[in-house]
Scaffold this motif. Structure first.
Motif, PDB file in Angstrom:
ATOM      1  N   ALA A 197      16.620  40.595  40.848  1.00 54.34           N
ATOM      2  CA  ALA A 197      17.065  39.208  41.009  1.00 54.34           C
ATOM      3  C   ALA A 197      17.489  38.620  39.667  1.00 54.34           C
ATOM      4  O   ALA A 197      18.538  37.978  39.556  1.00 54.34           O
ATOM      5  N   GLY A 198      16.692  38.857  38.617  1.00 58.37           N
ATOM      6  CA  GLY A 198      17.027  38.351  37.275  1.00 58.37           C
ATOM      7  C   GLY A 198      18.309  38.940  36.740  1.00 58.37           C
ATOM      8  O   GLY A 198      19.187  38.223  36.236  1.00 58.37           O
ATOM      9  N   GLY A 199      18.461  40.258  36.864  1.00 53.69           N
ATOM     10  CA  GLY A 199      19.687  40.919  36.405  1.00 53.69           C
ATOM     11  C   GLY A 199      20.899  40.464  37.189  1.00 53.69           C
ATOM     12  O   GLY A 199      21.981  40.260  36.622  1.00 53.69           O
ATOM     13  N   GLY A 200      20.725  40.266  38.499  1.00 53.89           N
ATOM     14  CA  GLY A 200      21.832  39.836  39.351  1.00 53.89           C
ATOM     15  C   GLY A 200      22.329  38.448  38.998  1.00 53.89           C
ATOM     16  O   GLY A 200      23.535  38.187  38.979  1.00 53.89           O
ATOM     17  N   ILE A 201      21.401  37.532  38.697  1.00 53.18           N
ATOM     18  CA  ILE A 201      21.776  36.155  38.333  1.00 53.18           C
ATOM     19  C   ILE A 201      22.595  36.143  37.045  1.00 53.18           C
ATOM     20  O   ILE A 201      23.638  35.487  36.957  1.00 53.18           O
ATOM     21  N   ILE A 202      22.140  36.892  36.040  1.00 53.62           N
ATOM     22  CA  ILE A 202      22.861  36.932  34.754  1.00 53.62           C
ATOM     23  C   ILE A 202      24.249  37.543  34.941  1.00 53.62           C
ATOM     24  O   ILE A 202      25.255  37.019  34.443  1.00 53.62           O
ATOM     25  N   ALA A 203      24.329  38.651  35.675  1.00 52.00           N
ATOM     26  CA  ALA A 203      25.620  39.313  35.920  1.00 52.00           C
ATOM     27  C   ALA A 203      26.563  38.395  36.696  1.00 52.00           C
ATOM     28  O   ALA A 203      27.768  38.335  36.431  1.00 52.00           O
ATOM     29  N   GLN A 204      26.010  37.646  37.660  1.00 44.97           N
ATOM     30  CA  GLN A 204      26.823  36.738  38.479  1.00 44.97           C
ATOM     31  C   GLN A 204      27.419  35.611  37.645  1.00 44.97           C
ATOM     32  O   GLN A 204      28.597  35.275  37.785  1.00 44.97           O
ATOM     33  N   ILE A 205      26.599  35.015  36.780  1.00 45.63           N
ATOM     34  CA  ILE A 205      27.081  33.912  35.933  1.00 45.63           C
ATOM     35  C   ILE A 205      28.217  34.390  35.036  1.00 45.63           C
ATOM     36  O   ILE A 205      29.238  33.707  34.877  1.00 45.63           O
ATOM     37  N   ILE A 206      28.065  35.579  34.463  1.00 44.51           N
ATOM     38  CA  ILE A 206      29.068  36.113  33.530  1.00 44.51           C
ATOM     39  C   ILE A 206      30.394  36.402  34.229  1.00 44.51           C
ATOM     40  O   ILE A 206      31.469  36.122  33.710  1.00 44.51           O
ATOM     41  N   THR A 207      30.336  36.941  35.444  1.00 46.69           N
ATOM     42  CA  THR A 207      31.560  37.431  36.103  1.00 46.69           C
ATOM     43  C   THR A 207      32.058  36.529  37.235  1.00 46.69           C
ATOM     44  O   THR A 207      33.029  36.869  37.907  1.00 46.69           O
ATOM     45  N   TYR A 208      31.435  35.365  37.448  1.00 49.04           N
ATOM     46  CA  TYR A 208      31.777  34.538  38.613  1.00 49.04           C
ATOM     47  C   TYR A 208      33.249  34.104  38.673  1.00 49.04           C
ATOM     48  O   TYR A 208      33.836  34.122  39.762  1.00 49.04           O
ATOM     49  N   PRO A 209      33.878  33.684  37.544  1.00 53.00           N
ATOM     50  CA  PRO A 209      35.289  33.296  37.645  1.00 53.00           C
ATOM     51  C   PRO A 209      36.174  34.404  38.230  1.00 53.00           C
ATOM     52  O   PRO A 209      37.065  34.131  39.045  1.00 53.00           O
ATOM     53  N   LEU A 210      35.910  35.656  37.853  1.00 51.51           N
ATOM     54  CA  LEU A 210      36.682  36.774  38.405  1.00 51.51           C
ATOM     55  C   LEU A 210      36.396  36.932  39.892  1.00 51.51           C
ATOM     56  O   LEU A 210      37.307  37.205  40.685  1.00 51.51           O
ATOM     57  N   GLN A 211      35.154  36.759  40.284  1.00 52.47           N
ATOM     58  CA  GLN A 211      34.788  36.883  41.692  1.00 52.47           C
ATOM     59  C   GLN A 211      35.458  35.795  42.523  1.00 52.47           C
ATOM     60  O   GLN A 211      35.946  36.048  43.621  1.00 52.47           O
ATOM     61  N   SER A 212      35.499  34.583  41.975  1.00 51.52           N
ATOM     62  CA  SER A 212      36.110  33.456  42.676  1.00 51.52           C
ATOM     63  C   SER A 212      37.604  33.700  42.906  1.00 51.52           C
ATOM     64  O   SER A 212      38.120  33.499  44.011  1.00 51.52           O
ATOM     65  N   VAL A 213      38.308  34.147  41.864  1.00 48.00           N
ATOM     66  CA  VAL A 213      39.742  34.450  41.981  1.00 48.00           C
ATOM     67  C   VAL A 213      39.952  35.620  42.940  1.00 48.00           C
ATOM     68  O   VAL A 213      40.879  35.615  43.762  1.00 48.00           O
ATOM     69  N   ASN A 214      39.075  36.622  42.866  1.00 47.23           N
ATOM     70  CA  ASN A 214      39.215  37.790  43.737  1.00 47.23           C
ATOM     71  C   ASN A 214      39.090  37.412  45.209  1.00 47.23           C
ATOM     72  O   ASN A 214      39.842  37.919  46.056  1.00 47.23           O
ATOM     73  N   THR A 215      38.162  36.504  45.547  1.00 41.70           N
ATOM     74  CA  THR A 215      38.012  36.069  46.936  1.00 41.70           C
ATOM     75  C   THR A 215      39.284  35.386  47.423  1.00 41.70           C
ATOM     76  O   THR A 215      39.728  35.580  48.554  1.00 41.70           O
ATOM     77  N   ARG A 216      39.908  34.597  46.545  1.00 39.44           N
ATOM     78  CA  ARG A 216      41.174  33.941  46.908  1.00 39.44           C
ATOM     79  C   ARG A 216      42.274  34.982  47.130  1.00 39.44           C
ATOM     80  O   ARG A 216      43.108  34.829  48.024  1.00 39.44           O
TER      81      ARG A 216
END
Length: 357
Positions: free
Chosen positions: A12-31
């Protein structure tokens, strides 16, 4: 604390840190995944590459646009990784226990085979999906909200232009109405708003939209962990053969192995991810009924019929960069957190021994 709980919390801790770092790419990818352009309209456009889309989102929505849905996404990541790694460790312990028991009976070498790793990861993945799918439905809605609102406004403008061609609404009156539509900004869209909208559309079932391709996609972490565990096992055995002082793998090696594992899993299962995202997004994201879907098979058939096979790979390059980097960071941080807890546990045992003596 059991090793399953430790791995769950570390994941859970590793996932939160990884998510914060890469979220802009994930957001654009979903679009990118949810953008629907029929073959005949493809010449009118695609919205450009990842960098162009990142800049466009910042220009039209500000930096906050890249982080739309971040709060439920972090909740989803913490819950998802925590649940996944907890059950993964529980099933892993069971598989290792069975392998050791089989060795004592003269069957096998005591190690868990590749097929067993697949089963372990698939069981953990299926439980994770059933528990956390509602959160990801809300995240997808929030990531694509502005995109859907823009499509709705475009449909209104097209309807107005058609109406004008059939009536006397011309000149200043038309320009005023078009200007009025252009001035409309997307409504604020929070988690509760998204949940209310999903419930209004489909009731409780709406929170499990995309569950079929998502359940099938448990093969993604299954493939990922099969490659990951097999690679780590190979590295450790190679060191043992060379009689090195330590068979432990370094954080950098975990990062690289995690990247390779996620790359293999992502390329294999990406089409299912696109179908899942399209089912979970607002169907108003398309102005055409031919590009709106009632279920998994309907989505697959219409995507092939109206957009071609390439639609299943929209935004894959962005996803590869985002998911591979996120997985590498997650694996590295998770393993380091597990080691850190092990060190704390040993130190606390030594202190307790000193006190008892």
């Amino acid at each position: 604390m059991s090793n399953a709980v430790v791995n769950g919390l570390a994941g859970a801790g590793g996932g939160i840190i990884a998510q914060i770092i890469t979220y802009p790419l994930q957001s654009v990818n979903t679009r990118q995944q949810t953008e629907r352009i029929a073959k005949k309209s493809r010449s009118q456009g695609s919205s450009g590459g990842t960098l162009v889309q990142l800049i466009e989102v910042i220009r039209t929505e500000g930096i906050g646009g890249l982080y739309s849905g971040l709060k439920p996404s972090l909740l989803g990541t913490a819950a998802s990784q925590g649940i996944y790694y907890y059950f993964y460790q529980v099933f892993k312990n069971k598989a290792e226990s069975i392998a050791a028991s089989n060795k004592r009976k003269g069957r096998g070498d005591g190690t868990v085979g590749m097929f067993s790793w697949l089963v372990v990861a698939a069981l953990a993945g299926a439980l994770n999906v059933l528990f956390t799918n509602p959160i990801w439905v809300l995240v997808t809605r929030m990531q694509t909200h502005t995109q859907a609102e823009q499509k709705i406004l475009e449909a209104k403008k097209e309807a107005l232009l058609r109406e004008c061609s059939e009536s006397s609404l011309i000149g200043t009156s038309l320009h005023d109405k078009l200007r009025e539509i252009d001035s409309v900004k997307p409504n604020p869209y929070g988690t509760l708003h998204a949940a209310y909208e999903v419930y209004n559309e489909a009731g409780i079932r709406g929170f499990w939209k995309g569950i079929v391709p998502t359940l099938i996609m448990v093969c993604n972490p299954s493939i990922q962990f099969m490659i990951y565990e097999t690679s780590l096992k190979y590295l450790k055995s190679k060191r043992a053969d060379k009689k090195q002082s330590s068979s432990k793998v370094t954080a950098l090696e975990v990062f690289v192995v995690g990247a390779i594992a996620k790359l293999g899993a992502t390329v294999t299962t990406y089409p299912l991810l696109v179908v899942k995202s399209r089912l979970q997004a607002k169907q108003e994201i398309s102005t055409s009924n031919s590009l709106r879907y009632s279920g998994t098979m309907d989505a697959i058939v219409k995507m092939i019929q109206y957009e071609g096979l390439s639609s299943f790979y929209k935004g894959m390059s962005t996803k590869i960069v985002q998911s591979v980097f996120a997985a590498s960071v997650l694996f590295m941080i998770k393993e380091e957190l597990v080691k850190f807890y092990g060190m704390l546990a040993k130190k606390s045992q030594k202190i307790l021994l000193k006190i008892s003596n």
